[in-house]
Scaffold this active site. Structure first.
Site, short mmCIF file in Angstrom:
data_model
loop_
_atom_site.label_atom_id
_atom_site.label_comp_id
_atom_site.label_asym_id
_atom_site.label_seq_id
_atom_site.Cartn_x
_atom_site.Cartn_y
_atom_site.Cartn_z
N LYS A 68 0.85 -1.19 0.00
CA LYS A 68 0.00 0.00 0.00
C LYS A 68 0.88 1.23 0.00
O LYS A 68 1.81 1.34 0.82
CB LYS A 68 -0.88 0.03 1.26
N ILE A 69 0.58 2.15 -0.90
CA ILE A 69 1.32 3.41 -0.98
C ILE A 69 0.30 4.55 -1.04
O ILE A 69 -0.61 4.52 -1.89
CB ILE A 69 2.24 3.44 -2.23
#
Ligand SMILES: O=C[C@H](O)COP(=O)(O)O
Length: 218
Positions: A84-85
């Site tokens: 996740k970014i």
């Protein structure tokens, strides 16, 4: 549509897995903080042993170079890890670089259609619009899900829309009707989605009548 579980609790993952309706898990630092200091790597690997599907682990670095290095590390924990970014300028560069390397990215903290479009163009595998947090500030969070789905489908983009920050059962229904490919739900939503008082009353009435019909002992 698929359902993912939004939790870092292995107990909650195990409890939900028995129904066969959970296809993946999403975690974040806030969820991990509730787990009393467990190693993130160990917890992701425990979850991956229970659920055979995408398991999101969140990066906390703040520059593109650091995000890419962290993403490589998280992705090395298990083949099913999706990193996740968050969507900001450094994040967008990192999404592009990670996706070029074959690291699948779930772009998190999406609050506008343009953020979703940029993330998809950069190569995101998943777009996570945060429905509840938009509702919290007086916007229609589900409208963003509808816009993300329309953008992805109109332009044939490969990203999948993952409705996130869902708070109640109606959110799940609305996400399904909006065409979200995935909804990630807190574990507390599962029994709320399942339960209906008319079902319980109907079971009781059938059991009473089964006793009258001699199918069950009184
Ligand atoms: O998928 C959602 C995230 O866990 C955020 O949820 P939240 O807005 O209820 O904290």
């Amino acid at each position: 549509m698929q359902l993912f579980l939004d939790t870092a609790s292995i107990d909650e993952v195990r409890a939900a897995a028995r129904y066969g309706v959970i296809s993946g898990v999403t975690t974040n630092p806030s969820l991990l903080a509730k787990e009393g200091g467990v190693s993130y790597r160990q917890r992701i690997q425990e979850i991956a042993a229970v659920i055979d599907g995408p398991i999101s682990a969140e990066c906390i670095s703040r520059t593109a170079d650091e995000l890419v290095a962290e993403a490589r590390e998280l992705a090395s924990w298990h083949p099913n890890v999706v990193v996740k970014i968050p969507i900001d300028a450094e994040g967008l560069e990192a999404i592009h670089r990670c996706s070029r390397e074959g690291i699948r990215v779930n772009v998190t903290l999406i609050f506008s259609a343009n953020q979703a479009l940029l993330a998809a163009l950069a190569g995101a595998a998943y777009l996570s619009p945060f429905v509840g947090r938009l509702d919290d500030v007086g916007h229609d969070g589900m409208e963003l899900v509808r816009q993300c789905v329309e953008i992805v489908e109109t332009h044939g983009l490969k990203a999948r829309v993952l409705a996130a920050s869902l708070r109640h059962p109606l959110h799940v229904t609305q996400a399904a009707l909006a065409g979200a490919h995935i909804a990630t739900i807190p574990p507390s939503l599962l029994p709320q989605m399942l339960k209906h008082p008319l079902t319980d009353a109907g079971i009781e009435r059938f059991l009473d009548d089964a006793r009258k019909a001699g199918l069950l002992k009184a």
